[in-house]
Design a protein around this motif. Structure first.
Motif: not given
Length: 551
Positions: A479-500
């Protein structure tokens, strides 16, 4: 315990241990290199044991090793507490290398078979008075296709060994008005719940069933000791478990704790007689299993044609006084089969317009956590074992001794062949050489992102953590009660993903190559694989993994 009773216990335990080795002979050469079962939740179970052994946690029930960097609470996680404690204790003696941990994981799961068989043996002997019948009853409970399937997928659900001891102690406590036996029942109640939280509810339901049985049999509701005993056992178990139950109940106030499944992971009516996926005749039922809701290991509720025939023969041949135990066993089977049916009856995967009690239970706070009703079949197997033991006791009382011996031999062979697993699978475990770069990095404060996404893949990433010990952004918990990084990871803009990723301390990305039907890349959810290689510098690459560096 007298020397004679101790000798009997050891003989029974040794016999069921030998039977376990026979049933799992295919896996014995690989016990230190491969986990029981195909790659799925068995990998998560291995992580559970590794997590307990490695000891890098100030608070056991919160970790940032998975779902990094935020981390997750683990009160609802699928820990099989007695099993992981056994792994931890044995690792203090034999070490905690990867092959040793794999071996301990497999052995502690397999130990549930002889222990469960021994417990059911003593329960069936107490009720039926027949040692031969008790041996058959112990076999049915311990070596059911359902238990074999769960041993390959869910260590906590496979931990059924305390259930027959709970029932035996409880019945002895009732008959002898003994607080000592009641204390034993309470302890095994708690141990069963610690193995799997579903068993907390099933033991409670057993207490309700026995009260109902006494009401029907005696035409009056139980009073005095027989009413106080179940209340004391339930209250004592709740008290023992309160340090875990209270935080779980409080977490249950969060709407995300409840998940669907009460009308999916159910026992189909045809499943009781359809050959399961481990059966040597499984092809005869493959089309049925394709239609069942849920999955193959939860649908495996096969009771055994030989067992059902013997139970029917027992009703036919038993005298009036002998039928009481048979009716008790049949009543228990039906009671728990109803619970295993879920919200409504299912026939060939189709939901029938016949609602079951679970449609109410699945909507009650806390009770709604029991989202896989088919697991209630574990008690149906226990009652089936009692019924078969009673039928064999009736057969033993037959006048023709020669015919009786031949009949028992034939029945034993049929029961053994009918439950014998012809199809077992394992998951090979090794540390990929590409992971060495993570160990060589002197910076200890960083995490990694494994790609691609996927349920079984996330389980694999958890198990792989035993090789590198670094926090991972993925991971699966009950049971995961709260979102984490993997739930809102940017995958379309990899430059933004790298900063994230850099802001969150994720230093490496591990791109896993397709293998054994896993790690298939899904561009919409995982991103453009080619662009990952263009955006991030290559750290190392091998046959299994490409390691990219974020910073």
């Amino acid at each position: 315990m007298t020397a004679r009773r101790l000798a009997e216990f050891l003989v029974v335990l040794a016999a069921f241990t030998a039977l376990t080795a026979l049933f799992f002979w295919q896996t014995l050469p690989h016990l230190s290199s491969a986990l029981l079962g195909p790659p799925e939740d068995n990998l998560q179970d291995f992580w559970n044991s590794w997590y307990a052994v490695q000891g890098r946690h100030g608070d056991f029930f919160f970790t940032r090793l998975i779902r990094a960097p935020e981390g997750v609470a683990l009160y609802y996680h699928s820990f099989a507490y007695p099993q992981i404690f056994a792994v931890w204790a044995l690792s203090q003696i034999f070490g905690a290398s990867l092959p040793t941990l794999i071996l301990l994981q497999n052995v502690t799961i397999l130990a549930s078979f002889p222990l469960a068989g021994t417990g059911a043996f003593y329960l069936c002997r107490y009720l039926s008075g027949s040692r031969i019948g008790a041996a058959a009853g112990g076999f049915i409970f311990a070596f059911s296709p359902w238990h074999i399937a769960q041993a390959m997928h869910h260590a906590h659900v496979a931990g059924i060994e305390f259930l027959p001891f709970f029932v035996l102690c409880y019945l002895l406590a009732l008959d002898r008005k003994s607080y000592a036996w009641l204390a034993g029942a309470t302890a095994f109640f708690a141990l069963s719940a610690l193995s799997c939280w579903y068993f907390l509810f099933y033991c409670f339901y057993f207490l309700l069933f026995h009260l109902l049985y006494l009401r029907v049999h005696e035409h009056a509701w139980p009073r005095g000791w027989r009413l106080a005993a179940p209340a004391l056992s339930l209250g004592g178990a709740a008290l023992l478990l309160s340090p875990l139950i209270v935080p779980m109940a409080l977490s249950g106030l969060h709407g995300g704790v409840y998940e669907a499944g009460t009308n999916i992971f159910v026992a189909d009516l045809l499943g009781y007689t359809a050959f399961p996926p481990t059966h040597f005749l499984r092809e005869w039922s493959a089309a049925l299993y394709d239609r069942f809701t849920g999955n193959g290991w939860e649908d495996s509720v096969y009771l055994g044609l030989a067992n059902l025939a013997l139970l029917a023969w027992g009703f036919w041949r038993a005298r009036d006084g002998e039928r009481r135990l048979l009716w008790y066993a049949l009543g228990g089977m039906i009671f728990f089969a109803i619970l295993a049916s879920g919200d409504a009856l299912h026939w060939r995967g189709t939901t029938l317009p016949v609602h079951m009690p679970d449609i109410v239970l699945s909507r009650l706070p806390f009770f709604a956590n029991v989202r896989t009703p088919a697991r209630a079949i574990v008690f149906a197997y226990l009652f089936l074992g009692v019924g078969v033991a009673s039928a064999i006791a009736t057969l033993r009382n037959a006048r023709r001794r020669v015919w009786t011996g031949a009949a028992l031999t034939c029945v034993a062979v049929l029961m053994l062949v009918d439950f014998f697993p012809a199809h077992l699978s394992t998951t090979a475990m090794r540390c990929a050489p590409e992971l060495a770069i993570l160990a060589k990095d002197r910076n200890r404060d960083f995490g990694i992102l494994d790609l691609p996404f996927g349920y079984s893949e996330a389980d694999f990433y958890m198990a792989q953590q035993a090789c590198h010990g670094r926090p991972i952004a993925q991971g699966v918990i009950a049971r995961q009660l709260a979102p984490t990084l993997a739930d809102h990871l940017e995958v379309g803009d990899l430059a933004a993903q790298r900063r994230q990723l850099q802001a969150e301390g994720i230093k490496y990305i591990l791109l896993h190559h397709p293998k054994d039907g896993m790690f298939g890349w899904d561009a919409p959810s995982d991103g453009d694989q080619a662009r990952y290689r263009q955006t991030y510098p290559l750290a190392t690459e091998g046959p299994d993994i490409t390691v990219l560096k974020v910073y």
